[in-house]
Write a protein that holds these residues in place. Structure first.
Motif, PDB file in Angstrom:
ATOM      1  N   LYS A 377      28.747  36.484  42.514  1.00  0.00           N
ATOM      2  CA  LYS A 377      28.460  35.096  42.126  1.00  0.00           C
ATOM      3  C   LYS A 377      28.355  35.004  40.943  1.00  0.00           C
ATOM      4  CE  LYS A 377      25.332  33.837  45.949  1.00  0.00           C
ATOM      5  NZ  LYS A 377      23.863  33.574  46.333  1.00  0.00           N
ATOM      6  N   GLY A 378      28.079  36.253  40.133  1.00  0.00           N
ATOM      7  CA  GLY A 378      28.057  36.535  38.769  1.00  0.00           C
ATOM      8  C   GLY A 378      29.542  36.434  38.056  1.00  0.00           C
ATOM      9  N   LEU A 379      30.493  37.154  38.895  1.00  0.00           N
ATOM     10  CA  LEU A 379      31.842  37.374  38.697  1.00  0.00           C
ATOM     11  C   LEU A 379      32.691  36.254  38.946  1.00  0.00           C
ATOM     12  CD1 LEU A 379      32.430  41.147  39.771  1.00  0.00           C
ATOM     13  CD2 LEU A 379      32.067  40.247  37.373  1.00  0.00           C
ATOM     14  N   ALA A 380      31.961  34.826  39.347  1.00  0.00           N
ATOM     15  CA  ALA A 380      32.824  33.818  39.723  1.00  0.00           C
ATOM     16  C   ALA A 380      33.836  33.261  38.572  1.00  0.00           C
ATOM     17  CB  ALA A 380      31.990  32.663  40.060  1.00  0.00           C
ATOM     18  N   ASN A 381      33.272  33.594  37.140  1.00  0.00           N
ATOM     19  CA  ASN A 381      34.019  33.176  36.019  1.00  0.00           C
ATOM     20  C   ASN A 381      35.051  34.335  35.479  1.00  0.00           C
ATOM     21  OD1 ASN A 381      32.601  30.774  35.962  1.00  0.00           O
ATOM     22  ND2 ASN A 381      30.984  31.607  34.800  1.00  0.00           N
ATOM     23  N   THR A 382      35.091  35.586  36.267  1.00  0.00           N
ATOM     24  CA  THR A 382      36.045  36.574  35.859  1.00  0.00           C
ATOM     25  C   THR A 382      37.559  36.227  36.228  1.00  0.00           C
ATOM     26  OG1 THR A 382      34.236  37.986  36.396  1.00  0.00           O
ATOM     27  CG2 THR A 382      36.398  38.672  36.018  1.00  0.00           C
ATOM     28  N   GLY A 383      38.294  36.078  35.184  1.00  0.00           N
ATOM     29  CA  GLY A 383      39.519  35.719  35.217  1.00  0.00           C
ATOM     30  C   GLY A 383      40.533  36.623  35.657  1.00  0.00           C
ATOM     31  N   THR A 384      40.417  38.054  35.487  1.00  0.00           N
ATOM     32  CA  THR A 384      41.218  39.139  35.379  1.00  0.00           C
ATOM     33  C   THR A 384      40.548  40.219  36.413  1.00  0.00           C
ATOM     34  OG1 THR A 384      42.227  38.489  33.390  1.00  0.00           O
ATOM     35  CG2 THR A 384      42.731  40.876  34.395  1.00  0.00           C
ATOM     36  N   TRP A 385      41.286  40.816  37.322  1.00  0.00           N
ATOM     37  CA  TRP A 385      40.819  41.703  38.270  1.00  0.00           C
ATOM     38  C   TRP A 385      41.951  42.698  38.359  1.00  0.00           C
ATOM     39  CZ3 TRP A 385      36.619  41.302  42.390  1.00  0.00           C
ATOM     40  CH2 TRP A 385      35.998  40.231  42.314  1.00  0.00           C
ATOM     41  N   PHE A 386      41.484  43.801  38.058  1.00  0.00           N
ATOM     42  CA  PHE A 386      42.362  45.174  37.939  1.00  0.00           C
ATOM     43  C   PHE A 386      41.986  45.823  39.232  1.00  0.00           C
ATOM     44  CE2 PHE A 386      42.444  44.499  33.539  1.00  0.00           C
ATOM     45  CZ  PHE A 386      43.585  44.215  33.101  1.00  0.00           C
ATOM     46  N   LEU A 387      42.727  45.843  40.408  1.00  0.00           N
ATOM     47  CA  LEU A 387      42.479  46.672  41.529  1.00  0.00           C
ATOM     48  C   LEU A 387      43.407  47.760  41.819  1.00  0.00           C
ATOM     49  CD1 LEU A 387      41.977  43.382  43.535  1.00  0.00           C
ATOM     50  CD2 LEU A 387      40.202  44.634  42.364  1.00  0.00           C
ATOM     51  N   GLY A 388      42.546  49.199  41.674  1.00  0.00           N
ATOM     52  CA  GLY A 388      43.134  50.293  42.282  1.00  0.00           C
ATOM     53  C   GLY A 388      43.238  50.537  43.742  1.00  0.00           C
ATOM     54  N   ARG A 389      43.283  51.892  44.051  1.00  0.00           N
ATOM     55  CA  ARG A 389      43.057  52.478  45.543  1.00  0.00           C
ATOM     56  C   ARG A 389      41.722  52.418  45.721  1.00  0.00           C
ATOM     57  NH1 ARG A 389      45.843  58.087  45.925  1.00  0.00           N
ATOM     58  NH2 ARG A 389      44.205  58.566  44.584  1.00  0.00           N
ATOM     59  N   ALA A 397      38.026  44.751  51.993  1.00  0.00           N
ATOM     60  CA  ALA A 397      37.470  43.572  52.489  1.00  0.00           C
ATOM     61  C   ALA A 397      36.576  42.768  51.786  1.00  0.00           C
ATOM     62  CB  ALA A 397      36.861  43.549  53.858  1.00  0.00           C
ATOM     63  N   ARG A 398      35.865  43.564  50.812  1.00  0.00           N
ATOM     64  CA  ARG A 398      34.931  43.127  50.045  1.00  0.00           C
ATOM     65  C   ARG A 398      35.473  42.498  48.713  1.00  0.00           C
ATOM     66  NH1 ARG A 398      29.502  42.390  49.845  1.00  0.00           N
ATOM     67  NH2 ARG A 398      28.330  42.379  47.680  1.00  0.00           N
ATOM     68  N   VAL A 399      36.489  43.426  48.335  1.00  0.00           N
ATOM     69  CA  VAL A 399      37.377  43.057  47.086  1.00  0.00           C
ATOM     70  C   VAL A 399      38.089  41.649  47.421  1.00  0.00           C
ATOM     71  CG1 VAL A 399      39.373  43.598  45.799  1.00  0.00           C
ATOM     72  CG2 VAL A 399      37.353  45.120  45.960  1.00  0.00           C
ATOM     73  N   LEU A 400      38.755  41.452  48.795  1.00  0.00           N
ATOM     74  CA  LEU A 400      39.170  40.537  49.118  1.00  0.00           C
ATOM     75  C   LEU A 400      38.485  39.089  49.021  1.00  0.00           C
ATOM     76  CD1 LEU A 400      41.678  41.929  51.738  1.00  0.00           C
ATOM     77  CD2 LEU A 400      42.214  40.980  49.758  1.00  0.00           C
ATOM     78  N   ASP A 401      37.064  39.381  49.555  1.00  0.00           N
ATOM     79  CA  ASP A 401      36.129  38.115  49.590  1.00  0.00           C
ATOM     80  C   ASP A 401      36.002  37.766  47.995  1.00  0.00           C
ATOM     81  OD1 ASP A 401      35.802  38.354  52.127  1.00  0.00           O
ATOM     82  OD2 ASP A 401      34.236  39.623  52.354  1.00  0.00           O
ATOM     83  N   GLY A 402      35.862  38.640  47.041  1.00  0.00           N
ATOM     84  CA  GLY A 402      35.369  38.290  45.751  1.00  0.00           C
ATOM     85  C   GLY A 402      36.574  37.670  45.124  1.00  0.00           C
ATOM     86  N   LEU A 403      37.882  38.108  45.498  1.00  0.00           N
ATOM     87  CA  LEU A 403      39.211  37.679  44.850  1.00  0.00           C
ATOM     88  C   LEU A 403      39.413  36.289  45.535  1.00  0.00           C
ATOM     89  CD1 LEU A 403      42.044  40.360  44.863  1.00  0.00           C
ATOM     90  CD2 LEU A 403      41.079  38.990  42.910  1.00  0.00           C
ATOM     91  N   GLU A 404      39.103  35.901  46.639  1.00  0.00           N
ATOM     92  CA  GLU A 404      39.119  34.672  47.291  1.00  0.00           C
ATOM     93  C   GLU A 404      38.195  33.479  46.650  1.00  0.00           C
ATOM     94  OE1 GLU A 404      39.972  32.828  51.828  1.00  0.00           O
ATOM     95  OE2 GLU A 404      38.826  34.839  51.485  1.00  0.00           O
TER      96      GLU A 404
END
Length: 802
Positions: A377-389, A397-404
């Motif tokens: 919820k706090g990261l709802a305003n985060t515009g850039t995601w760097f996603l590694g392994r 699945a949790r990262v995909l939920d956050g990105l969505e």
């Protein structure tokens, strides 16, 4: 200029083709302004997350953007390991000798191998020692170790100081900061107190009330006020019923245990925890301030991080708004500081930075191994995601939920899932809301030597020797006036034996300058003449409008010229500070006779008015190109920092204008190139079909000639003629292909020329805005009617005035 050395762009690496398992030529350049909407970096151990984030900090430093980096593991101190010569002897003190032995090499041989590896790695990514030198020249890199003298120590005392007046007017912020600070103190004292508990309510109320009144509150004063609070009710309940004195005493003893703990004095010494000095050096050079807290316990880490973030929030609220990236706050391994359910002390100021930092040009970057550590919820305003392994399917699945949730619609979950599954070491998925689509890239080679966590001794070796306070203190080259730069009034020397208060004739006002010792003890006063005035400065062209209240003290003597305002000294007191009665047990030196003659004061007042109009000047600095003028009392350092911010904004605006200027031409040429390439394809297809038809026609003619009953028939001749025409058309089609290809080459050359023109223009903009600010110094004198004398009176200076 290298392809990646572009204005306002961070060189992160090259695009990566997951299907082929290798990089492609296209560079990944991240626009610095995109970071004002913050970023999060997620990747398991070994994914290359630390290298990516250190590379991001390096790019910011090269671009003149200051960084505060919080380092719970000890890895970020590696950013200080920069060796422009790339010589083995530079690497030798920092290699892991155990690793060298495991590799079957001597430390010297291993250092030489590491130097070669770093040189080759940089070369592969188009970098070299010169770029490392540019990094070292662009920013000051300093490692701070709170609670330890291994690095630069920091004092937490300023964290309990009252916020700036501009921030104190925000009751919500004041309440959040008081609550967060109370939680930090209680946690460090070992008190298990949730928000709204009586312990938390009492201490947060003490902080908020003191700060609302503009008063600082250190731990010693807090302990006293816990025992005897400056209020009798908490809400509508009387204090004793809410929190009895005996139990308050027990709480005070627990907080007192902090001060009494061995080594706690190290928290109270060193540089102040002030973002203004952490982001920039005294000379105004941007700084990368790394706070290494790996040596602290969990409670101490939370205590310090909450204090630091609160200080940054207070500093942020005192800044002007900007659309450009002004500074970066980075935290490595956010686990425990920003959880989705609990509310540790660090969470509230971090949420404030994420919600409000964009308006002030502050980019927040958070890194973690485990997505469960993040409050989405706090990261709802985060515009850039760097996603590694990632470690597990659950993490993915949790990262995909956050990105969505962050994407807010139009998110291709299936495609992103496939990309995440294909990531390897140093390969990241970049999801940027400012970009058209996600990108997969491999991180560039870092300029800093990544040798792993540093020990305290190694951090100590990287820390400059402390300098004396006089040498370390920034020099303010701006003096408000010649007289303002004069030394303070010296402690009075006796002009006669100290005695009781002299008799002063009626009609002579007298004021007492406050004693630093307060109302207790013996105080000896010396007679002087005080002049108080108000001076105004106004210049609409420079945008200056200043009103200055001043008090001067002039020595009075029995000589021919009893008083000379030119030798007066300016006092660092306000008229509201002056008293009508003395402090302590007063004693008085003798008063020169001119000071006891009422008629003298009217003449001295006229002389004071005339002298004040000549002596008081407003010395301001001006940057003509940006049309900026320093504010009253603003130091040269702070003005230069403000100029850099304005230059960055102007630079970004110039880049936008330049891009807009060339955008239509680029779009036109790109469309022409697309049509020309399509035309080449059509011509090639037509030529291919014509060759096939001609070959069939010729074959049929030859076959008919060989198989026909007559040697030469009319049909055979007709087919031969048709075949000949086909050969001619084939030759024509080949010519058409060549002409079409020449058209493509011409358009490509035109595009290349345009790109070269854009790069030249970029270099010009870079040179224009990267140049050091040339300052003009302007001295303004008050105009007629802008000097008002409030009074000239007999004054008494205590012997502790310095």
């Amino acid at each position: 200029m290298q392809d990646f050395e572009k204005l306002g762009l961070f060189y992160l690496g090259r695009q990566f083709d997951p299907d082929k398992g290798k990089t492609v030529d296209s560079l990944v350049l991240y626009e610095s302004r995109d970071l004002v909407t913050h970023a999060v970096c997620v990747g398991m151990t070994g994914s290359g997350k630390t290298g990516l984030c250190i590379g991001l900090i390096e790019e910011a430093a090269i671009d003149g953007i200051p960084v505060i980096a919080i380092d719970p593991k000890g890895d970020l101190a590696n950013i200080a390991l920069t060796f422009p010569r790339l010589a083995p002897e530079d690497f030798r003190p920092w290699i892991d000798e155990d690793e060298a032995r495991r590799a079957g090499q001597t430390p010297d041989a291993f250092a030489a191998a590491e130097a070669r590896r770093w040189r080759d790695g940089l070369a592969e990514w188009g970098e070299d020692g010169a770029r490392i030198g540019r990094l070292r020249k662009a920013a000051d890199i300093r490692i701070y170790t709170p609670g330890s003298r291994a690095g630069v120590p920091v004092s937490i005392l300023t964290s309990f100081a009252a916020p700036a007046a501009s921030a104190r007017g925000d009751s919500e912020f004041l309440s959040e900061r008081a609550g967060s600070t109370a939680s930090s103190v209680l946690a460090l004292a070992g008190v298990d107190a949730e928000p709204r508990s009586r312990e938390h309510t009492l201490i947060s109320t003490l902080f908020s009330q003191a700060w609302r009144d503009g008063r600082d509150l250190d731990l010693a004063a807090l302990i006293q006020q816990v025992q005897k609070p400056p209020f009798q009710k908490v809400g509508v309940v009387d204090l004793e019923s809410f929190f009895p004195s005996k139990e308050r005493f027990d709480l005070a003893m627990k907080v007192n245990g902090l001060l009494a703990a061995p080594g706690f004095e190290q928290w109270l010494e060193g540089e102040p925890l002030d973002p203004a000095t952490l982001f920039y050096t005294p000379e105004g050079k941007p700084r990368v301030a790394v706070f290494s807290i790996a040596h602290l316990g969990d409670a101490e880490r939370m205590f310090f991080v909450a204090l630091l973030l609160n200080q940054i929030v207070s500093w942020m609220r005192a800044q002007s708004g900007t659309s450009s990236l002004r500074s970066i706050v980075y935290m490595d391994e956010i686990m425990g500081y920003f959880p989705p359910v609990a509310n540790p002390p660090a969470k509230a100021p971090l949420l404030t930075l994420l919600k409000q930092g964009r308006a002030f040009g502050i980019g927040v970057v958070l890194a973690t191994q485990n997505p469960v550590d993040l409050d989405y919820k706090g990261l709802a305003n985060t515009g850039t995601w760097f996603l590694g392994r990632l470690q597990t399917e659950r993490d993915k699945a949790r990262v995909l939920d956050g990105l969505e949730g962050a994407a807010g619609g139009g998110f291709d979950r299936a495609s992103t899932d496939r990309l995440l599954s294909a990531l390897g070491k140093r390969v990241f998925l970049l999801h940027n809301v400012h970009a058209d689509k996600p990108a997969v890239f491999q991180t560039r080679w870092t300029l800093s030597y990544l040798r792993g966590p540093l020990s305290r001794d190694q951090i100590r070796a990287l820390t400059p020797a402390p300098v004396s306070k006089s040498a370390a203190a920034p020099v303010d080259r701006q003096a408000s006036s010649p007289s303002a730069a004069a030394p303070s009034v010296a402690a009075p020397t006796s002009t006669g034996a100290a005695s009781d208060a002299p008799v002063v004739p009626p009609g002579i006002e007298q004021f007492f300058v406050p004693s630093r010792g307060g109302s207790g003890g013996a105080v000896t006063y010396k007679a002087t003449v005080l002049g108080a005035g108000r001076v105004s400065f106004a210049d609409s062209k420079l945008g200056i409008e200043e009103v200055r209240d001043v008090i001067y003290a002039a020595e009075v003597t029995d000589r021919a010229v009893a008083l000379d305002w030119a030798s007066a000294s300016r006092l660092d007191v306000e008229t509201s500070d002056l008293k009508r009665s003395p402090d302590g047990t007063p004693r008085f030196t003798s008063v020169p006779s001119p000071a006891l003659q009422p008629r003298n004061y009217s003449g001295w007042e006229k002389a004071f008015n005339k002298w004040l109009a000549q002596a008081e000047k407003a010395e301001v600095m001006r940057h003509r190109d940006l049309n900026l003028t320093s504010k009253p009392g603003e130091s040269e350092r702070d003005f230069r920092i403000r100029i850099k911010d304005a230059q960055r904004e102007a630079r970004d605006a110039a880049v936008d204008a330049m891009r807009k200027k060339y955008a239509s031409r680029q779009a036109t040429l790109t469309e022409r190139l697309r049509r020309a390439e399509s035309a080449v394809g059509r011509e090639q297809e037509q030529a291919s079909q014509q060759k096939l038809q001609t070959a069939l026609s010729v074959g049929a003619t030859l076959l008919g000639a060989l198989m026909g009953r007559k040697a030469i028939s009319a049909g055979t001749i007709g087919r031969a003629t048709t075949a000949a025409r086909g050969v001619g058309r084939t030759m024509k089609e080949s010519g058409d292909i060549k002409r079409a290809e020449e058209g493509v080459d011409a358009i490509r050359a035109e595009l290349t020329s345009l790109e070269s023109e854009i790069q030249t223009e970029t270099q010009r903009i870079s040179a224009e805005f990267d140049a050091d600010a040339a300052l003009e110094r302007v001295s303004l004198a008050p105009k007629r009617g802008q000097v008002t004398v409030q009074f000239v009176a007999l004054g008494w200076l205590p012997d502790d005035t310095a």
